[in-house]
Design a protein around this motif. Structure first.
Motif: not given
Length: 286
Positions: A16, A154, A156-157, A160, A171, A178, A181, A184-186, A188
């Motif tokens: 991250l 989304e 953060g998505r 990424i 990457y 998935e 993602i 952890y996307h939230s 970001l």
């Protein structure tokens, strides 16, 4: 000896941090940071706000004017927008700030996946703020919170996906899948909220992973989640489109305003016409 969970979390934090450094800190987002500072000052003068347009990239600025002039924001009732100060006045300072960040980040890559998540996020914002907010009788201030939460749910998505499109080798080496993602996307998203000093309530909205309730009614984060669920289902079922059955303006001019038409117009305003489909339903009197 560290547990497997701790080691996984430490690895995730390193990934991250790498994404944040390369995407959020390492690229030109297309606007001067001063823009956000001025828009965070509710005592800023008309002149201070108006001169900001010279510090925003042309593509972002054009989208902002287009959105402010869309039917969704009251063009029919309030007239056209022809100055940046009027854009901010119509959209609100917080919403303008979030839109600038959202449009800037989404514009970093032409990757198809980035565009799909961008469209899904915008659809969540509109569906939550336009349809569900009215159904729940939300106050204007709460409606705006739902709209902003939908846009950033989304983000953060999106970050990424941009990282994958710009740094594919890194990457792949990080073995981002998935499961990573989803987990952890939230985080970001929270980093973006902190970096750009956005309203604190947005952290709660984008961090919720399930339907949330207040003492008696659905919480604002729950409304955002409900909107996202509807949008996600539609995108999965109809090939990355928000499909809505709605009455539409009558060709003879008997009816010139429907919710379906407003939503369609708003998608066109932000350049997402390919991600919305309206199935025409008969008007009630027909």
């Amino acid at each position: 000896m560290k547990s497997r969970k701790i080691m996984e979390d430490e690895k995730a934090q390193r990934i991250l941090a790498e994404i944040e450094d390369k995407i959020l800190n390492g690229v030109n987002l297309g606007f001067d940071p001063e823009v956000l500072d001025v828009l965070n000052n509710f005592d800023a003068s008309e002149r201070e706000i108006e001169i900001l347009k010279a510090k925003i990239g042309e593509e972002i600025l054009a989208r902002l004017f287009s959105i402010a002039n869309s039917v969704y924001y009251g063009q029919l009732k309030r007239g056209s927008v022809d100055t940046f100060y009027k854009v901010v006045s119509r959209l609100g300072m917080d919403f303008t700030r979030v839109l600038i960040i959202f449009l800037a980040i989404a514009g970093l890559s032409r990757d198809k996946e980035v565009k799909i998540i961008f469209a899904r996020s915008f659809a969540t914002s509109i569906l939550g703020g336009r349809i569900l907010a009215q159904e729940f009788g939300l106050k204007v201030n709460d409606t705006k919170k739902v709209e902003l939460g939908g846009l950033l749910l989304e983000i953060g998505r999106i970050i990424i996906a941009i990282y994958r499109s710009l740094y594919n080798e890194d990457y792949e080496q990080a073995e981002i899948g998935e499961e990573f993602i989803a987990a952890y996307h939230s985080l970001l998203g929270v980093k973006i909220i902190e970096k750009f000093k956005l309203p604190e309530y947005l952290k709660d909205i984008i961090s919720m992973e399930c339907l949330t309730l207040d003492a008696e009614l659905m919480a604002l984060s729950g409304i955002v989640m409900a909107a996202y669920g509807i949008v996600d289902l539609s995108f999965r079922k109809f090939g990355n489109k928000l499909v809505i059955a709605s009455p539409m303006p009558d060709p003879d001019g008997m009816v010139i305003h429907t919710t379906g038409a407003v939503i369609e117009d708003t998608f066109k305003a932000v350049g997402l016409a390919n991600y919305i489909k309206i199935i025409r339903r008969p008007l009630p009197h027909q």
